[in-house]
Each structure stands twice: as structure tokens, then as C-alpha cells.
Design a protein around this motif. Structure first.
Motif, PDB file in Angstrom:
ATOM      1  N   SER A  46       1.239  -3.779  -3.762  1.00  0.00           N
ATOM      2  CA  SER A  46       2.051  -3.288  -2.652  1.00  0.00           C
ATOM      3  C   SER A  46       2.429  -1.831  -2.884  1.00  0.00           C
ATOM      4  CB  SER A  46       3.311  -4.146  -2.498  1.00  0.00           C
ATOM      5  OG  SER A  46       4.080  -4.102  -3.686  1.00  0.00           O
TER       6      SER A  46
ATOM      7  N   ASP B 285       1.314  -0.582   1.579  1.00  0.00           N
ATOM      8  CA  ASP B 285       1.490  -2.032   1.717  1.00  0.00           C
ATOM      9  C   ASP B 285       0.246  -2.680   2.327  1.00  0.00           C
ATOM     10  OD1 ASP B 285       4.020  -2.000   0.576  1.00  0.00           O
ATOM     11  OD2 ASP B 285       5.000  -1.629   2.496  1.00  0.00           O
ATOM     12  N   GLY B 286      -0.910  -2.231   1.853  1.00  0.00           N
ATOM     13  CA  GLY B 286      -2.177  -2.822   2.260  1.00  0.00           C
ATOM     14  C   GLY B 286      -2.764  -2.289   3.548  1.00  0.00           C
TER      15      GLY B 286
END
Length: 247
Positions: A123, A142-143
Motif C-alpha cells: 500500500s 494504494d494500488g
């Protein structure tokens, strides 16, 4: 889903069929030298050769070293200037008869690294850099991908040049730099990156990442800096994943 991924590089154009659920190539990689000059018509001819080689008729994902918005190429640092404002995605689809997704090469490599490699499950801000003819960058928060960052063109004031003209792997070869000399150049670059972005993790990809033990220890960032597990396959795998998800 089995999908064709193609990675256009400054020196070679590579393709393979990919199992996009496992993130694995299911054929050997085919590499054809990038035409010089790398004009759109010449590069697309090579793409068609790769499609024909694999007898592929489904979706194709393609990574290209440039900014891509809505299928149009808006920068061309390591390919010919004829790509500027060129509708590459549609031209590739017309030439191959297949649906095509065209995206920035570092972004597609980053998708593979975050989905199947060293960035999986991490993250915060993760930054992925491909070291080769130039320096490609992909940024994930966060991806989620922040596309078309092109941080290889960040201007280094003290060096009076773009980062990729100071610290790309190409420069190591051209100037015959030792691993230590090159590592110290990378250290200057990545410390500047860290000052600007404060990432939680930095991942180094590209073919040279398989020799990471030679140079990564010269880079002294606060954030961990690690090699990408997928190395030179990431661009092919990530491109195929994007094509599969769009189909």
C-alpha cells in the motif's frame, strides 16, 4: 485468458502470449530489433510480424516509450518524432485486424509488477523504474496507477541534463562507467525522486535488474529499493493484462 503482449523498446520489440490470470508467458519471447529510424509504419510492420508469428487473432496489449492518452502518442523520446500526435492504437488495430490497447511502456510494466511481482499487496506510494535505453517510471498510490509520469525526463539541475541522459543503462554503456560510478549516478537521481515523492517502496526493473547486486547497494534512499522479479518480461505481461481487462 491467453492474450498477446508486445513491448516496444528503443532497441528491440518483444512479444509473447501470456496467461493473464497467472501473469506468466506461455510461449517463448520473440524479439525483433527496433527499426531505425523507429517511424510508425516501420514499427507497426514489426508488430504485424509478431502477431503473424503467434497466429494471434484476439486482443493485443502494446507498451510504447511515450505518453499515451486515448490511444494517441504524445511524446517520443526514444522513438521517431513522427509518433507525436499519432493515433497509434487505431493504426495498430487497423494493421493487425485485432483490438489493441496502447499504453506507456513503463506503466504496463508497472501493472505486472504490482499485480504479480514485488509490488503485490504493497500500500501507499510505490514507484517502479525501468532502466534501459531511457528511464521509464510508473507510480501507484494504494494500488492505483497514476499514468504517464515520465520521470526519466526529470531535469537534474546540478547535472544540467534530464535524468535518463545522466543515469540510464544506455549511459553506463556509452560512457563505459563502472558499476560503482553508475550506482552513484543512480543514487543522486533516486534521492531526488525520494525528496519529491516520499515513496514507501522503489522497485527497479528492466533487463539490468538481474544484475542488481552490482549496483543497488550504492543507492542510499530511506525507502527500500528492490529489484523487480519479472525483469524484462514485465512489459509484455502488463500489456497483455490491460488488453485482457479491456476486452
Amino acid at each position: 485468458m491467453i492474450t498477446l503482449g508486445i513491448d516496444i523498446g528503443g532497441s528491440g520489440i518483444k512479444g509473447a502470449l501470456v496467461d493473464t490470470e497467472k501473469g506468466e508467458m506461455v510461449t517463448d519471447r520473440l524479439r525483433i530489433p527496433t527499426p531505425q529510424p523507429a517511424k510508425p509504419t516501420a514499427v507497426i510492420d514489426v508488430l504485424k510480424q509478431i502477431v503473424d508469428h503467434f497466429a494471434h487473432s484476439g486482443p493485443i496489449g502494446v507498451g510504447i516509450p511515450g505518453i499515451v492518452i486515448n490511444g494517441v502518442v504524445l511524446s517520443a523520446a526514444n522513438i521517431d518524432d513522427e509518433w507525436l500526435e499519432f493515433p497509434g492504437q487505431q493504426a495498430m488495430a487497423d494493421a493487425t485486424g485485432c483490438p489493441v490497447i496502447l499504453a506507456n511502456d513503463a506503466d504496463v510494466a508497472g501493472v505486472a509488477v504490482m499485480r504479480f511481482g514485488a509490488g503485490k499487496g504493497v500500500s501507499g506510494t510505490v514507484m517502479i523504474f525501468t532502466l534501459g535505453t531511457g528511464i521509464g517510471s510508473a507510480v501507484f498510490v494504494d494500488g492505483r496507477l497514476v499514468p504517464n509520469t515520465e520521470l526519466g525526463h526529470l531535469y537534474l539541475r546540478n547535472q544540467k541534463k534530464d535524468a535518463e541522459n545522466y543515469a540510464a543503462e544506455r549511459i553506463r554503456d556509452e560512457k563505459n562507467l563502472s558499476w560503482k560510478q553508475w550506482g552513484k549516478r543512480l543514487d543522486k537521481y533516486f534521492k531526488h525522486i525520494e525528496f519529491l515523492f516520499s515513496p514507501e517502496l522503489i522497485i527497479i526493473g528492466g533487463g539490468v535488474s538481474k544484475k542488481h547486486e552490482e549496483f543497488l547497494h550504492y543507492i542510499k534512499t530511506r525507502a527500500p529499493i528492490i529489484p523487480a522479479e519479472l525483469r524484462n518480461e514485465a512489459g509484455i505481461i502488463g500489456a497483455a493484462v490491460l488488453a485482457a481487462e479491456a476486452s
